[in-house]
Design an enzyme around this catalytic site. Structure first.
Site, mmCIF file in Angstrom:
data_model
loop_
_atom_site.group_PDB
_atom_site.id
_atom_site.type_symbol
_atom_site.label_atom_id
_atom_site.label_comp_id
_atom_site.label_asym_id
_atom_site.label_seq_id
_atom_site.Cartn_x
_atom_site.Cartn_y
_atom_site.Cartn_z
ATOM 1 N N ILE A 141 0.866 -1.178 0.000
ATOM 2 C CA ILE A 141 0.000 0.000 0.000
ATOM 3 C C ILE A 141 0.902 1.226 0.000
ATOM 4 O O ILE A 141 1.793 1.359 0.838
ATOM 5 C CB ILE A 141 -0.939 0.022 1.229
ATOM 6 N N LYS A 142 0.682 2.109 -0.962
ATOM 7 C CA LYS A 142 1.538 3.286 -1.105
ATOM 8 C C LYS A 142 1.018 4.425 -0.230
ATOM 9 O O LYS A 142 -0.154 4.797 -0.292
ATOM 10 C CB LYS A 142 1.591 3.727 -2.571
ATOM 11 N N ILE A 143 1.920 4.956 0.584
ATOM 12 C CA ILE A 143 1.621 6.070 1.486
ATOM 13 C C ILE A 143 2.650 7.165 1.224
ATOM 14 O O ILE A 143 3.849 6.881 1.181
ATOM 15 C CB ILE A 143 1.690 5.624 2.959
#
Length: 375
Positions: free
Chosen positions: A142-144
């Site tokens: 998951i890209k944050i």
């Protein structure tokens, strides 16, 4: 027998993972991604709102699923994430053997949380956990974003066991803040008696630096200095990365079974038409890193790229190059903050265009169904 490309294989042998910076349903359907894996040493991929805006908006491959999900009552972000997860699960499954063989270090696909949450730490934490559950694959990041709010979300998400690809990093300081958040998350897991193996990468954007300063350099110095700053910033970050991995703090976590948060080079396609199309790929060759390449750059390197000098662990001439730009009026600290802000704004713009495009397709599908007497 599949013939492996010598140029990309050389980078792989060096210890650098090559990921393609793209995903479309077409490249899944027509075998392009499988070819990249088999022939070009691709071991992962990344996605972002701009990539999906182009993939969905410029293709009819998603139209049937959009119509189906729309009839089921899905709309907006919920509908988009169904489309994206469908693609990313397929990609993750292709990478599953690599993921298993590397014990989770490689073989990843990445899904971006809503860019509208860029300044909302709690919202990002909740969204990352929900997307991780929905993806239902062990090898989907998951890209944050590495913003102030994002740093809080990174620590909390790592502690919660969510694998994170930190995006929108533009400087050593931004990278180290993300790395610190990762370390804290792992330390909290160890203190709580949890498995310290929660994977992460930290994505430093490179070529955007050179685009940003192109028109700020004196005309008589532009050619001499052009396309050097982004690489220097990367060299500076690589030194910080190697120092972090050698530090007692990290060695203690590694001894407990943690894997390092790998440094990832993003935005490695050459933007300057007068510069070599493999410029950044060749300059960023370094072990224990990831390089994400747009399709065009990947194919170019496979065709005529070469692996020369490996990045220097001490940063090489990075500080001299950055100082030269400083003398010409380029404030790298201020520009890093500007680039991160602009990057977030760009993803928001793509996000809005993406959702509008999906809504338009859903509406057209609904109108067609009504005319056909199916709704």
């Amino acid at each position: 027998m599949t013939k492996k490309n010598a140029n990309t294989q050389a980078l792989h042998a060096l210890g650098q993972s090559l990921w393609v910076d793209n995903i479309t349903r077409q490249m899944l359907d027509d075998g392009t991604l499988q070819r990249y894996i088999d022939e070009l040493a691709i071991t992962g991929l990344t996605s972002n709102p701009t990539i999906f805006e182009h993939a969905i908006g410029k293709s009819t491959a998603y139209d049937a699923q959009i119509a189906e999900l729309s009839r089921a009552g899905k709309s907006g972000e919920a509908l988009f994430f169904e489309l994206a997860i469908t693609d990313l699960r397929r990609a993750a499954d292709l990478f599953k053997p690599i993921h298993a063989a590397t014990e989770g270090v490689d073989g990843w696909a990445s899904l971006e949380a809503s860019p509208l949450l860029v300044d909302d730490a709690e919202g990002t934490i909740a969204a990352a956990a929900q997307l991780h559950r929905a993806a239902a694959r062990d090898n989907i990041y998951i890209k944050i974003p590495g913003t102030a709010a994002g740093v809080k979300a990174i620590e909390a998400s790592i502690f919660a066991g969510v694998p994170v690809n930190v995006t929108l990093l533009f400087s050593r300081e931004q990278y180290l803040a993300a790395a610190e958040a990762y370390l804290r998350g792992i330390e909290r897991r160890i203190a709580a008696g949890l498995d310290p193996k929660v994977e992460s990468v930290a994505s430093l954007f490179v070529s955007r630096w050179d685009v940003a300063v192109k028109d700020k350099l004196p005309k008589d110095r532009a050619k001499e200095k052009g396309n050097r700053l982004g690489i220097a910033i990367a060299q500076r970050c690589y030194r910080a990365y190697r120092e972090l991995l050698a530090a007692p703090r990290w060695q203690k976590l590694a001894a407990a079974g943690a894997h390092p948060q790998r440094l990832l080079w993003a935005s490695t396609g050459t933007k300057d038409p007068d510069a070599p199309d493999t410029l950044y790929v060749q300059a960023l060759a370094a072990p224990d890193t990831v390089d994400t390449l747009p399709d065009k750059t990947l194919e170019a390197f496979a065709d005529h790229g070469s692996v020369g000098a490996v990045m220097a662990p001490d940063g090489g001439d990075a500080e001299a190059v950055i100082a030269e730009h400083g003398a010409l009026g380029i404030d790298d600290t201020a520009l890093a903050a500007q680039l991160q802000q602009e990057g977030g704004d760009s993803f928001k713009k793509s996000w809005e265009a993406l959702l509008k495009g999906i809504a338009d397709k859903a509406e057209r599908a609904g109108n067609a169904a009504s005319k056909a007497g199916l709704a």
